[in-house]
Scaffold this active site. Structure first.
Site, PDB file in Angstrom:
ATOM      1  CG  ASP A  89       3.873  -8.434   0.968  1.00 30.79           C
ATOM      2  OD1 ASP A  89       3.265  -7.954   1.944  1.00 30.79           O
ATOM      3  OD2 ASP A  89       5.106  -8.566   0.927  1.00 30.79           O
ATOM      4  CE  LYS A 147       5.838  -7.267   7.415  1.00 28.99           C
ATOM      5  NZ  LYS A 147       6.567  -7.045   6.166  1.00 28.99           N
ATOM      6  CD  GLN A 188      10.229  -6.780   5.304  1.00 27.67           C
ATOM      7  OE1 GLN A 188       9.325  -7.506   5.708  1.00 27.67           O
ATOM      8  NE2 GLN A 188      10.089  -5.473   5.193  1.00 27.67           N
TER       9      GLN A 188
END
Ligand code: NDP
Length: 294
Positions: free
Chosen positions: A121, A54, A98
């Site tokens: 997200d 990422k 994460q």
């Protein structure tokens, strides 16, 4: 007949190129460089791989990546303090924590602490609610990638029968909203669904987000259907090595489907491209700029 392979890698590369061009334009016109903070707790090897890829994608797009690696034993309060600082930092347009987090940290508390307009997200309850009620907001990356991939085959999904297997908050449920917004007729299947093969055979668009290696067999698929395979499952491979397979038995499915995503190289690359898309969207919104059509 064999199915057309939906090449997620090249479709994602194309999208990333467009995002990079837009980032360059934003910098030239508005001195704005979108930034994303990626927070990792502990040393889970899979998470480290995801975080690394990422951060690289963010840098390749010309955005800023602010990586924060915290020890496994960090307290929830310390993590929430960091999120508070990132929420207040104007250089940070997107925040990604994460998952999974260690068991002593309540992931829902952490997600809810992220400013909704920086929640790239798309997991914040406010964004989930906005999405469910048709209001603008940030949408989870993997479902967004699935729909973009399906639309490379058929740009209009209106009226089609779509079946989603899986009802998680991060994949299945947001997919339902996105497909409804495309005017598809949507069925959500899960572990209690009766006659799952029969339900799947109705699908013009079949999306599997289960986490069970090659569970969807060739004879579950309607001839000519678009099949999007979200699953990432590690199974034993040759010479003692492991390999990754999806939730769909690819070799069987490609003989029946009209188009299908491979695993790897299908949904995975689109997830990262959609994270960049969300960060760009968030940066534009926070700076009062309209979001460009890409
Ligand atoms: P979850 O485990 O949260 O959800 C799985 C869903 O599948 C549940 O709704 C569950 O039903 C359903 N399910 C499980 N077993 C069956 C069964 N036998 N028959 C029908 N339905 C079943 O997983 P996620 O949604 O987080 O992820 C799904 C898959 O997608 C995983 O392989 C994951 O690794 C992958 N993934 C890939 C991403 C990418 O970028 N490519 C990103 C995110 C996930 P129930 O609710 O009834 O338990």
């Amino acid at each position: 007949m064999t199915a057309r392979i939906i090449d997620g890698k090249s479709i994602a590369a194309d999208l990333r190129g467009k995002i990079a061009a837009e980032v360059a334009r934003l910098q030239a016109a508005h001195q704005l460089v979108p930034g994303i903070a990626v927070v990792q707790v502990g040393d889970n090897p899979a998470s480290s791989v995801y975080v690394k890829s990422k951060s690289k994608a963010v840098a390749d797009a010309g955005m800023r990546a602010f990586d924060h690696k915290l020890p496994e034993n960090v307290s929830e309060a310390e993590l929430l303090t960091l999120i508070g600082l990132l929420n207040a930092d104007p250089k940070v347009n997107g925040i990604l924590v994460q998952l999974p987090l260690p068991a002593h940290i309540d992931a829902q508390n952490v997600v809810a602490a992220i400013a909704a307009d920086k929640d790239v997200d798309g997991f914040h309850p406010l964004n989930a609610g906005r999405h469910a009620t048709g209001l603008p907001g940030l949408v989870p990356c993997t479902p967004l990638g699935c729909v973009l991939l399906a639309k490379t085959v058929l740009p209009l999904l209106a009226g089609l029968e779509a079946v989603v297997i899986g009802r998680s908050n991060i994949v299945g449920k947001p997919l339902v909203q996105l497909l409804l917004a495309e005017n598809a007729t949507v069925t959500v299947a899960h572990s209690k669904t009766r006659d799952l093969p029969g339900v799947c055979r109705r699908a013009d668009v079949l999306i599997a987000a289960i986490g069970r290696p090659e569970m969807v067999r060739g004879d579950w698929i309607k001839p000519g259907a678009i099949v999007i395979d979200v699953g990432i499952n590690r199974v034993p491979g040759e010479a003692g090595k492991s390999r990754i397979v999806g939730d769909v038995a690819f070799a069987e499915a490609e003989k029946i489907a009209g188009a299908i995503t491979p695993v790897p190289g299908g949904v995975g690359p689109m997830t990262i491209a959609c994270l960049l898309l969300n960060t760009l969207r968030a940066a534009c919104a926070q700076n009062g700029l309209s979001f460009p059509a890409l």
